[in-house]
Scaffold this active site. Structure first.
Site, PDB file in Angstrom:
ATOM      1  N   TYR A  68      33.428  30.506-106.921  1.00 18.03           N
ATOM      2  CA  TYR A  68      32.887  29.713-105.811  1.00 18.03           C
ATOM      3  C   TYR A  68      32.325  30.635-104.731  1.00 18.03           C
ATOM      4  O   TYR A  68      31.216  30.441-104.244  1.00 18.03           O
ATOM      5  CB  TYR A  68      33.994  28.817-105.244  1.00 18.03           C
ATOM      6  N   HIS A 113      28.290  31.179-103.590  1.00 16.59           N
ATOM      7  CA  HIS A 113      27.853  30.943-102.211  1.00 16.59           C
ATOM      8  C   HIS A 113      27.345  32.224-101.550  1.00 16.59           C
ATOM      9  O   HIS A 113      26.470  32.167-100.697  1.00 16.59           O
ATOM     10  CB  HIS A 113      28.962  30.281-101.393  1.00 16.59           C
ATOM     11  N   TRP A 139      21.772  22.357-107.532  1.00 21.58           N
ATOM     12  CA  TRP A 139      22.953  23.068-107.035  1.00 21.58           C
ATOM     13  C   TRP A 139      24.228  22.371-107.502  1.00 21.58           C
ATOM     14  O   TRP A 139      25.166  23.012-107.937  1.00 21.58           O
ATOM     15  CB  TRP A 139      22.913  23.168-105.513  1.00 21.58           C
ATOM     16  N   TRP A 140      24.260  21.049-107.419  1.00 25.47           N
ATOM     17  CA  TRP A 140      25.429  20.304-107.884  1.00 25.47           C
ATOM     18  C   TRP A 140      25.712  20.602-109.350  1.00 25.47           C
ATOM     19  O   TRP A 140      26.858  20.836-109.732  1.00 25.47           O
ATOM     20  CB  TRP A 140      25.223  18.808-107.718  1.00 25.47           C
TER      21      TRP A 140
END
Length: 104
Positions: free
Chosen positions: A18, A22, A76-77
């Protein structure tokens, strides 16, 4: 300027993935967020519960949660769906939080 907060859920053991994703946020997604009025966006992780706490400062009425129909956001999802709790359309399960205190 409004302040928005919401929580999401990270799958166990996915903190590094994650964070890495990001850290390498797509420039087109960053531009979309800024163009939609998001001037600050922070996400914090409670490792004990795998709960992600997100905070945004937004000018106008919307925020990132109002960009669901944008193809960049949908992409992105899809990219993030394997490491967090998502809805059938791969959008993150996101629960808005009510502000009960603010100190300026």
């Amino acid at each position: 300027m409004q302040r928005l907060a919401f929580k999401m859920k990270l799958n166990k053991g996915q903190k590094e993935a994650y964070k890495t994703r990001h850290d390498q946020l797509w420039p087109e997604l960053k531009k979309l967020l800024k163009d939609s009025g998001v001037s600050e966006y922070s996400i914090f992780l409670d490792e004990e519960t795998s709960t992600l706490f997100a905070f945004q400062k937004v000018s106008g009425e919307g925020g990132s949660q109002d960009l669901a129909n944008n193809p960049i956001v949908k992409k992105w999802w899809d990219f993030m769906a394997d490491i967090m709790e998502v809805n059938p359309d791969n959008s993150p399960v996101s629960i808005p939080l009510e502000e009960v205190f603010y100190m300026e």
